[in-house]
Design a protein around this motif. Structure first.
Motif, short mmCIF file in Angstrom:
data_model
loop_
_atom_site.label_atom_id
_atom_site.label_comp_id
_atom_site.label_asym_id
_atom_site.label_seq_id
_atom_site.Cartn_x
_atom_site.Cartn_y
_atom_site.Cartn_z
N ASP A 177 15.13 77.85 37.02
CA ASP A 177 16.09 78.61 37.82
C ASP A 177 15.94 78.28 39.31
O ASP A 177 16.94 78.16 40.03
CB ASP A 177 15.93 80.11 37.59
CG ASP A 177 14.53 80.61 37.90
OD1 ASP A 177 13.59 79.78 37.92
OD2 ASP A 177 14.36 81.82 38.11
N LYS B 246 18.69 75.99 42.04
CA LYS B 246 19.11 76.30 43.41
C LYS B 246 18.85 75.13 44.35
O LYS B 246 19.67 74.81 45.21
CB LYS B 246 18.38 77.55 43.90
CG LYS B 246 18.74 78.81 43.12
CD LYS B 246 17.91 80.00 43.57
CE LYS B 246 18.21 81.23 42.72
NZ LYS B 246 17.37 82.39 43.11
N TYR C 140 21.82 72.87 46.17
CA TYR C 140 21.90 72.62 47.61
C TYR C 140 21.90 71.12 47.89
O TYR C 140 22.72 70.62 48.67
CB TYR C 140 20.73 73.29 48.33
CG TYR C 140 20.75 73.10 49.83
CD1 TYR C 140 21.45 73.98 50.64
CD2 TYR C 140 20.10 72.02 50.42
CE1 TYR C 140 21.49 73.79 52.02
CE2 TYR C 140 20.14 71.82 51.79
CZ TYR C 140 20.83 72.71 52.59
OH TYR C 140 20.88 72.51 53.93
N HIS D 265 14.32 82.61 51.94
CA HIS D 265 15.40 81.65 51.68
C HIS D 265 15.39 80.55 52.73
O HIS D 265 15.66 79.37 52.42
CB HIS D 265 16.74 82.37 51.67
CG HIS D 265 17.91 81.45 51.47
ND1 HIS D 265 18.18 80.83 50.27
CD2 HIS D 265 18.86 81.01 52.35
CE1 HIS D 265 19.25 80.07 50.38
NE2 HIS D 265 19.69 80.16 51.64
#
Length: 249
Positions: A204, A208, A212, A132
């Motif tokens: 997908d 994300k 952000y 991440h």
């Protein structure tokens, strides 16, 4: 022939001329399609030589009289990025070959950097692909680019290198294939999402990234995703039409 060499690499002039003459052996070929990208050793150090495909007559005339060649743009853009504090392989030289006074072929030479690309991260199951922090740092890097009014027009994940900086304890990124860049203008949401589509990230994963980015910029997430999906759909339709056209022939 026109040749421009960064001052610190002037000692490579003889080797660079051999490359143009074809008097060299590539230790690795990274790409051999539209353009040729090779790793070449010169004076015990590795460099990357990019040979641009010979353009059509219209573009040859344009590069002769109206605009900078891809090789020259890559060289100048690299210097400009470094001046802005944005990493890119150090530019060594660019060469323009002319025949009968008309531009024929261009070369761009830079230092070789042994880093991984974001394509490997987005499209693999390596430990880093699930990191991440790497993806968050990548988005911070992208935000920093746009804040410096820089928009890469070839924001392909294969053109973005990364490495872990052990001294600073974080990921660092570097851009390659930089002959098409936009400088001096803060990118719009439309332009940003269009460039994100080039990353080749699954929807997908893109959600994300867009989430952000939008939260940091204060932009409308729904609008951002709409623009991305519009360009993703257009790209797929274009690819489908090309595939059908090839199948008919």
């Amino acid at each position: 022939m026109r040749i421009s060499i960064s001052p610190q690499y002037e000692q490579l002039r003889g080797d660079i001329l051999k490359v143009v003459a074809g008097d060299y052996v590539a230790s690795k070929v990274f790409c051999h399609k539209r353009n040729v990208v090779e790793k070449v050793c010169m004076q015990d150090k590795d460099y990357v030589v990019k040979t641009y495909k010979r353009p059509n007559l219209f573009n040859r005339l344009a590069y002769t009289y109206l605009r900078k060649s891809k090789a020259k743009r890559a060289f100048l853009n690299a210097h400009h990025l470094l001046e802005l504090g944005i990493e890119t392989p150090t530019p060594v030289a660019y060469i323009e070959v002319y025949k009968k006074g008309i531009f024929s072929k261009g070369y761009f030479i830079s230092e070789y950097v042994p880093y991984h690309t974001m394509r490997e991260t987005f499209n693999s199951e390596t430990p880093e692909s699930n990191d991440h922090n790497l993806k968050t740092e990548f988005m911070k890097f992208t935000l920093a680019l746009h804040e410096k009014k820089v928009l890469p027009l070839d924001f392909n994940s294969g053109n973005i290198f990364y490495y872990f900086d052990t001294e600073k304890g974080g990921y660092r990124f570097a851009l390659t294939d930089i002959n098409r860049m936009q400088f001096g203008k803060t990118p719009s949401t439309y332009a940003v999402m269009r460039s994100f589509e080039q990353l080749g990230v699954p929807v997908d994963g893109l959600y994300k990234l867009a989430l952000y980015y939008s939260s940091q910029k204060g932009s409308d997430l729904e609008y951002s995703m709409f623009i991305f999906l519009f360009h993703r759909l257009r790209s797929r339709i274009k690819h489908l039409l090309k595939s059908k056209a090839k199948a008919k022939h």
